[in-house]
Motif scaffolding. Structure first.
Motif, PDB file in Angstrom:
ATOM      1  N   SER A   1      78.756  17.833  10.745  1.00 46.85           N
ATOM      2  CA  SER A   1      77.954  17.238   9.144  1.00 46.85           C
ATOM      3  C   SER A   1      77.978  18.505   7.992  1.00 46.85           C
ATOM      4  CB  SER A   1      77.423  16.825  10.247  1.00 46.85           C
ATOM      5  OG  SER A   1      75.852  17.423  10.134  1.00 46.85           O
TER       6      SER A   1
ATOM      7  N   ASP B   1      77.513  14.129   5.049  1.00 46.30           N
ATOM      8  CA  ASP B   1      77.035  12.890   6.400  1.00 46.30           C
ATOM      9  C   ASP B   1      75.796  13.898   6.382  1.00 46.30           C
ATOM     10  OD1 ASP B   1      75.775  10.961   7.840  1.00 46.30           O
ATOM     11  OD2 ASP B   1      77.403  11.595   8.837  1.00 46.30           O
TER      12      ASP B   1
ATOM     13  N   GLY C   1      73.909  13.268   9.898  1.00 45.70           N
ATOM     14  CA  GLY C   1      74.597  12.667  11.075  1.00 45.70           C
ATOM     15  C   GLY C   1      74.639  14.797  11.990  1.00 45.70           C
TER      16      GLY C   1
ATOM     17  N   ARG D   1      72.926  17.773  14.525  1.00 47.18           N
ATOM     18  CA  ARG D   1      72.585  17.539  15.616  1.00 47.18           C
ATOM     19  C   ARG D   1      71.505  18.616  16.939  1.00 47.18           C
ATOM     20  NH1 ARG D   1      77.855  15.592  18.653  1.00 47.18           N
ATOM     21  NH2 ARG D   1      76.580  15.709  20.667  1.00 47.18           N
TER      22      ARG D   1
ATOM     23  N   HIS E   1      66.729  17.556  13.587  1.00 48.58           N
ATOM     24  CA  HIS E   1      66.316  15.995  14.140  1.00 48.58           C
ATOM     25  C   HIS E   1      64.904  16.228  15.099  1.00 48.58           C
ATOM     26  CE1 HIS E   1      68.398  12.265  13.699  1.00 48.58           C
ATOM     27  NE2 HIS E   1      69.517  13.525  13.602  1.00 48.58           N
TER      28      HIS E   1
ATOM     29  N   ARG F   1      67.805   8.337  12.883  1.00 52.42           N
ATOM     30  CA  ARG F   1      68.142   8.745  11.980  1.00 52.42           C
ATOM     31  C   ARG F   1      67.797   9.687  11.534  1.00 52.42           C
ATOM     32  NH1 ARG F   1      74.159   9.628  10.002  1.00 52.42           N
ATOM     33  NH2 ARG F   1      74.153   8.790   7.469  1.00 52.42           N
ATOM     34  N   HIS F   2      68.280   8.581  10.050  1.00 53.31           N
ATOM     35  CA  HIS F   2      67.382   9.667   9.122  1.00 53.31           C
ATOM     36  C   HIS F   2      66.298   9.942   9.697  1.00 53.31           C
ATOM     37  CE1 HIS F   2      67.280   6.324   6.826  1.00 53.31           C
ATOM     38  NE2 HIS F   2      66.559   6.697   6.323  1.00 53.31           N
TER      39      HIS F   2
END
Ligand code: CAA
Length: 384
Positions: free
Chosen positions: A130, A133, A136, A138, A171, A177-178
């Motif tokens: 990513s 994006d 996106g 991980r 994350h 997501r965001h």
């Protein structure tokens, strides 16, 4: 509207220009050839206060405005593009988010060492899978008591090898997501992480670009910048400022390419005249000079808007888009003016083109800048 520099901004420009002339221009080709990190110049720039230019003096910085920072970035990058990006990352992508989102305790721990250049920082957002994006990603940081356990790999990290403080975007809630992304400050000395592949790049060879490997690295919750889930906003707003620095880097690269092409057009003769007497060369020089000035106006506009606490995300995207593409155009013309000599390493022209190309890619590709500009423009046009 007054475009005259203040006394302080003029002093910063003079200091940075003299530094570039004396300390960077003489060694820039060697740095490109050896790929050596410019430890000596960075130490001297730290002593001049250029590693934390906009950080308040109370936290170890120089307490300057963003316009001064853009001016310094242009001059330093004119001397050496690698030194420019090392400076830009520490100022824009590390000191800035810690200053805006950090608690006093975090500022005392990190900013007071990063701003005077006692420590060097890096910013870790992109991953092998990513880039554009960004949401996106991980890499995860899962809560375990008073710590986050960080697992994942970050890619394309400028200063990755030398930095011992990392602003890490990851994350904390992978189900979102965001909205599940948070920002952590990772102290490489206290909680070591691995340095992965060191990239062999086309240009800016004196700055390291590496991957960072986190294998269950335990980072204290106390090192989180802002609230849990606020990390995407931290990253995006940080890049808004970072793009001003990269735009100024591109401008500095374009300027040195232009100056050298101008000098060459006076020295080199063809058909009995200096090549600068020919219309074909003059047209190129005229376009180069005009585009360089246009880029500077966009950059100063974005920087002044940030200084005035106005909205500047669209302005900084415009400045970066135009300045980076302008730099590639100017460097291509500079190489062309040098003819065959432009294509070999005896002159700087080929290096400037190689250095310029990255400014269209990092801190958001030109395609992402156009996306940011288009979204902002459409929003402005939307009925209230
Ligand atoms: N400031 C604050 N918040 C922002 C923001 C900004 N500039 N831009 C977006 N946001 C917020 C939005 O408001 C939204 O929040 P809400 O849900 O609360 O409304 C949230 O972030 C998500 O926004 P989007 O829906 O616009 O997000 P997206 O997934 O569509 O992505 C993007 C937007 C602009 C494409 C973004 O992913 C992006 O900028 N990508 C490029 C990443 C980049 O520049 N990477 C460079 C790596 S760093 C580097 O190169 C450093 C180096 O070493 C030199």
């Amino acid at each position: 509207m007054d475009l005259a520099l203040s006394d302080t901004q003029q002093m910063i420009q003079d200091t940075a220009r003299q530094f570039a002339d004396a300390e960077l221009l003489p060694i820039a080709a060697k740095i490109d050839k050896t790929g050596e990190f410019p430890h000596g110049p960075i130490k001297k720039l730290a002593d001049l206060g250029f590693l934390g230019m906009c950080v308040p003096e109370a936290w170890g910085g120089a307490g300057l405005d963003v316009v001064s920072y853009a001016i310094a970035m242009e001059e330093i990058s004119r001397g050496c593009a690698s030194t420019g990006v090392i400076l830009s990352v520490n100022n824009s992508l590390v000191c800035d988010p810690i200053q805006r989102y950090g608690t006093d305790e975090q500022k005392g721990r990190f900013l007071t060492a990063l701003a005077p250049g006692k420590r060097l920082g890096c910013f870790a957002l992109s991953e092998p899978g990513s880039g554009s994006d960004a949401a996106g990603m991980r890499t995860t940081a899962l809560r375990d008591g008073d710590h986050y356990v960080v697992r994942g790999t970050k890619n394309w990290i400028t200063n990755g090898q030398e930095a011992d403080v990392c602003v890490l975007i990851c994350h904390t809630n992978p189900a979102e997501r965001h909205k599940g992304i948070s920002a952590l400050v990772v102290d490489r000395v206290e909680t070591p992480y691995g340095i992965g592949k060191v990239e062999d790049k086309l240009g800016i060879k004196g700055s390291s670009t590496t991957s960072l490997v986190f294998e269950d690295v335990r980072v204290p919750v106390a090192n989180r910048l802002g609230a849990e889930g606020e990390g995407f906003k931290v990253a995006m707003s940080t890049l808004d400022g970072g793009r001003i620095g990269i735009a100024a880097q591109a401008l500095g690269i374009a300027r040195i390419a232009f100056e050298e092409a101008l000098a060459y057009s006076r020295e080199r003769s063809a058909f009995g005249n200096p090549i600068g007497d020919f219309g074909a060369i003059q047209e190129m020089l005229a376009d180069m000079a005009t585009e360089i000035d246009a880029a500077r106006l966009l950059i100063w506009h974005a920087a002044a808007a940030k200084d005035a606490h106005q909205k500047y995300a669209k302005l900084s995207a415009m400045a970066k888009l135009y300045a980076s593409e302008m730099a590639a155009r100017v460097c291509t013309k500079a190489l062309q003016i040098h003819g065959g000599y432009g294509y070999v390493k005896d002159y700087g022209a080929e290096r400037h083109l190689r250095d310029a190309r990255i400014t269209e890619i990092y801190e958001g590709t030109s395609e992402i800048q156009r996306l940011v500009i288009a979204r902002a423009t459409l929003q402005e046009l939307a009925p209230a």
